[in-house]
Design an enzyme around this catalytic site. Structure first.
Site, PDB file in Angstrom:
ATOM      1  N   VAL A  25      10.959   6.213  42.784  1.00 45.16           N
ATOM      2  CA  VAL A  25      11.591   6.197  44.109  1.00 45.16           C
ATOM      3  C   VAL A  25      12.946   6.902  44.070  1.00 45.16           C
ATOM      4  O   VAL A  25      13.285   7.681  44.967  1.00 45.16           O
ATOM      5  CB  VAL A  25      11.727   4.755  44.653  1.00 45.16           C
ATOM      6  CG1 VAL A  25      12.361   4.759  46.038  1.00 45.16           C
ATOM      7  CG2 VAL A  25      10.359   4.073  44.715  1.00 45.16           C
ATOM      8  N   LYS A  66      11.703  -5.200  46.535  1.00 45.10           N
ATOM      9  CA  LYS A  66      11.204  -6.414  47.203  1.00 45.10           C
ATOM     10  C   LYS A  66      11.523  -7.679  46.418  1.00 45.10           C
ATOM     11  O   LYS A  66      11.737  -8.731  46.994  1.00 45.10           O
ATOM     12  CB  LYS A  66       9.708  -6.323  47.471  1.00 45.10           C
ATOM     13  CG  LYS A  66       8.887  -6.050  46.240  1.00 45.10           C
ATOM     14  CD  LYS A  66       7.469  -5.679  46.586  1.00 45.10           C
ATOM     15  CE  LYS A  66       6.740  -5.185  45.349  1.00 45.10           C
ATOM     16  NZ  LYS A  66       7.212  -3.873  44.850  1.00 45.10           N
ATOM     17  N   VAL A 109       9.256  -3.422  52.177  1.00 45.51           N
ATOM     18  CA  VAL A 109       7.950  -3.843  52.715  1.00 45.51           C
ATOM     19  C   VAL A 109       7.280  -2.638  53.375  1.00 45.51           C
ATOM     20  O   VAL A 109       7.904  -1.945  54.178  1.00 45.51           O
ATOM     21  CB  VAL A 109       8.096  -4.959  53.773  1.00 45.51           C
ATOM     22  CG1 VAL A 109       6.738  -5.369  54.334  1.00 45.51           C
ATOM     23  CG2 VAL A 109       8.819  -6.173  53.192  1.00 45.51           C
ATOM     24  N   GLU A 134      -1.276  -0.302  38.080  1.00 43.87           N
ATOM     25  CA  GLU A 134      -0.571  -0.243  36.814  1.00 43.87           C
ATOM     26  C   GLU A 134      -1.457  -0.747  35.684  1.00 43.87           C
ATOM     27  O   GLU A 134      -2.493  -1.348  35.911  1.00 43.87           O
ATOM     28  CB  GLU A 134       0.714  -1.082  36.909  1.00 43.87           C
ATOM     29  CG  GLU A 134       1.721  -0.429  37.853  1.00 43.87           C
ATOM     30  CD  GLU A 134       2.961  -1.275  38.060  1.00 43.87           C
ATOM     31  OE1 GLU A 134       3.550  -1.698  37.048  1.00 43.87           O
ATOM     32  OE2 GLU A 134       3.338  -1.500  39.218  1.00 43.87           O
ATOM     33  N   ASP A 165       2.561  -9.288  44.780  1.00 48.15           N
ATOM     34  CA  ASP A 165       3.321  -8.236  45.471  1.00 48.15           C
ATOM     35  C   ASP A 165       3.255  -8.449  46.984  1.00 48.15           C
ATOM     36  O   ASP A 165       4.285  -8.444  47.671  1.00 48.15           O
ATOM     37  CB  ASP A 165       2.731  -6.867  45.078  1.00 48.15           C
ATOM     38  CG  ASP A 165       3.338  -5.730  45.853  1.00 48.15           C
ATOM     39  OD1 ASP A 165       4.445  -5.296  45.492  1.00 48.15           O
ATOM     40  OD2 ASP A 165       2.721  -5.270  46.838  1.00 48.15           O
ATOM     41  N   LYS A 199       6.270  -9.629  49.915  1.00 51.24           N
ATOM     42  CA  LYS A 199       6.509  -8.888  51.166  1.00 51.24           C
ATOM     43  C   LYS A 199       6.346  -9.789  52.391  1.00 51.24           C
ATOM     44  O   LYS A 199       7.150  -9.717  53.321  1.00 51.24           O
ATOM     45  CB  LYS A 199       5.569  -7.681  51.226  1.00 51.24           C
ATOM     46  CG  LYS A 199       5.912  -6.636  50.151  1.00 51.24           C
ATOM     47  CD  LYS A 199       4.832  -5.569  50.046  1.00 51.24           C
ATOM     48  CE  LYS A 199       5.162  -4.539  48.977  1.00 51.24           C
ATOM     49  NZ  LYS A 199       4.002  -3.648  48.705  1.00 51.24           N
TER      50      LYS A 199
END
Lengths: 410, 410
Positions: free
Chosen positions: B12, B100, B127, B185, B196, B200
């Site tokens: 990112v 997150k 999110v 992953e 995950d 969120k």
């Protein structure tokens, strides 16, 4: 305490009154001060309605009252809406409007006047009813070059096309049905001929380009020519037909169009049915994002208007800038845009007609759903070239008539 | 000129660097001043990479530099992200984060610190990746009582379920495939077990309730138990299965859950396929609106982070308030929530087993896709009651085993 005035107590206006009254705790919390409706302007009287206490017939009461911070214009049309909005802004009041006609015709000027007066002119509800789209374009899609915007922006026509999609309903029956349900007006022209969707894509394109995209410059085709038999061809392609309002922006310029398009089941817009609307925005970094919801309806539209009231109160005298200027955006002609079309032809001799199609269009796959006809999908070619080829095809003895052409996106 | 620092040059972080560099004209225009990256913090070196010129290994360079206005935290995890974000805010710098885990665990505290220091802590990308959802909830859904939020919030599992939907792929094969494509992953636990998505929905529920909804309080089931045969039953219902993260808020309180759910084709989430995400928000005035797009990916996520950079620059020292407080939100137990379930049972005697189902559940419609089994959909009943009835059913001699139960929403 923030005092507001509502211009117009029709469907949306009474919705705004209801939302602010019923959800006053939430609205006030989000606006960070108590929100109170001081005036509602309407020529009519509403005996027994709670609006009576704040009703006025005189706009001067509102514009001359320095306590009124935000004016909500939900009258529709441009007369007298344009004058009232302009005078409100000049009097130092922020305005929010659900009026697509006003925004399309005078948005650039009104935003400039708002800026001069350190107030704001917001219009979330003018496109997509309750769907947040104007604010996300202004505040969320801020790192992207917008490459295209396409959407189902008119609930009436989408409702009709959804009902016609099985191929059992005539256009006239679908219209009657929509009118009976209150989804279509008695004079349905603005909806069914695509003018309503055209105003909305003009607004979205103006935001995306920063220049004034005019309604008059956008080639627009409605749905009134679509027949039951056309629907059978659409179904045979495996796609679905939607009235798509689209704007494409690239280095060379921009073009826009409103027309029925056969889209594939992979297109996220294909599952947007009934009176729902959706807008697909393509950014160079984000890729595609889509915004979906009720494109019309009293409370949904009103909730979007009230979100503008809240923002106007929070912003106070901080102007957010003009989303587009008064400079005219020149749109490219559609002639040079490459498209595919479904072409439906009536034939005198099917074999010879299909041979002619093969010669002229280089296409040898045909769809048949009715005797005395055939249909095919062109290759992706410039629209002007397709027009030329259709002209040639219609001169063939084996071809009786080019019956229909509908845009097709694989 | 607004100078920013990026903490972390991973996927990112390098995306944020790329978006700000490539679209600097657009980003700067929207931020109303030139945006410049002054530092990128990473422990690693990147010889030959354009980041080299601004690379630092020392966070103190950034926090002590009064020129740095906005800090972008894209390191992931909470150590040292939490300390770095806290110290940046205390130093009077606004922060944006895609993290997150950090937002779920420390969001309330960090927003409070931001407020004390008249700066902002924004986290659009935490999110839904590139999908605008946090900002629309904060700035567009401001006239509504939010009744529910449900979404497909994890791209990895949605990709796997989409591939498994034909019923030809085993879970293990779908996982391998997703890993090969880079969508899952090596250790897929956080994705496939629903953690995950749970983080969120905890964030979204905290925004909707204004209180701190904890990850630990949300019952979470992943997709790792779903088999090829389950998929055949799902298809037989005519619906599709999605990992749905959901929060429902009503006058009595709130509950939240992450679990695979069979949803009908009419649910707008049913057409969200592959790695796409979507969030459906139900308001009491707006009705349903949906936000759709890429839930992950370097540039899409980075574009959302940069939209926060732009907002932080525009806001300067105007704090937008805390989206939720540190007060803990008590969630209701799911036991009292009415649900429907698809129940798949292995049988010793199919006729007698179906009779038992009929007696216990009052259901007489069955789905059969495999010998030695039967399946049915319960009526809408409290989850605790269904559990009790299943217990009773499993004690019947004709029933070998209650094999699977999956939530079902008509």
């Amino acid at each position: 305490m923030a005092k507001i005035a509502i211009l117009g107590y029709g469907t949306v206006g009474s919705g705004v009154f209801e939302v602010i009254t019923r959800n006053n705790d939430i609205v006030s919390k989000n606006a960070k001060e108590k929100v109170e409706i001081k005036y509602v302007l309407d020529l009519r009287d509403f005996p027994g309605d709670p609006v009576e206490k704040v009703l006025t017939h005189n706009f001067e009461d509102i514009v001359s009252d320095s306590e009124v911070e935000v004016v909500v214009e939900v009258m529709g049309g441009t007369k007298p809406a344009y004058d009232f909005v302009k005078r409100s802004l000049q009097a130092g009041k922020s305005v929010c409007s659900s009026n697509k006609e006003l925004v399309e015709a005078h948005g650039a000027e009104l935003m400039a006047i708002a800026k001069e007066n350190s107030v704001n002119f917001l219009f979330e509800a003018s496109v997509g009813g309750g769907i947040p789209i104007i604010r996300p374009l202004r505040t969320s899609i801020t790192a992207d070059r917008i490459l295209s915007i396409s959407g189902i922006l008119n609930g009436t026509t989408n409702y009709m096309l959804t009902n016609m999609s099985s191929g059992t309903l005539k256009y006239e029956e679908a219209l009657k049905n929509a009118q009976d349900k209150g989804y279509a007006e008695k004079d349905p022209t603005a909806d069914v001929e695509g003018f309503d969707a055209c105003r909305k894509i003009a607004i979205l394109s103006s935001i995306a380009t920063g220049k004034n995209v005019s309604f008059d410059d956008i080639p627009t085709t409605g749905i009134s020519k679509i027949t039951k038999t056309d629907m059978k061809y659409v179904n045979a392609t495996g796609g679905s037909i939607k009235l798509i309002a689209k704007a494409v922006l690239d280095e060379n310029g921009a073009w826009a169009r409103v027309a029925p398009v056969i889209i594939s089941k992979e297109n996220p817009l294909s599952t947007v049915n009934k009176v729902f609307n959706a807008i697909l925005v393509e950014g160079d970094m984000l890729g595609e994002t889509m915004y979906y919801g009720k494109g019309a309806g009293k409370l949904a539209t009103a909730a979007a208007v009230v979100s503008d009231v809240v923002e106007n109160i929070l912003l106070k005298n901080n102007n957010v800038g003009c989303l587009w200027s008064e400079e005219k955006m020149q749109l490219e002609s559609l002639d040079d845009i490459e498209v595919q079309k479904l072409v439906r032809i009536k034939v005198n001799d099917i074999e010879k007609a299909e041979e002619a199609v093969c010669d002229i269009f280089g296409v040898d796959e045909f769809i048949t759903v009715k005797d005395g006809e055939t249909a095919f999908i062109t290759k992706k070619e410039k629209e002007a070239l397709i027009k030329e080829k259709l002209e040639k095809l219609s001169n063939e003895a084996a071809v009786k008539q080019v019956r229909t052409t509908i845009l097709y996106e694989a």
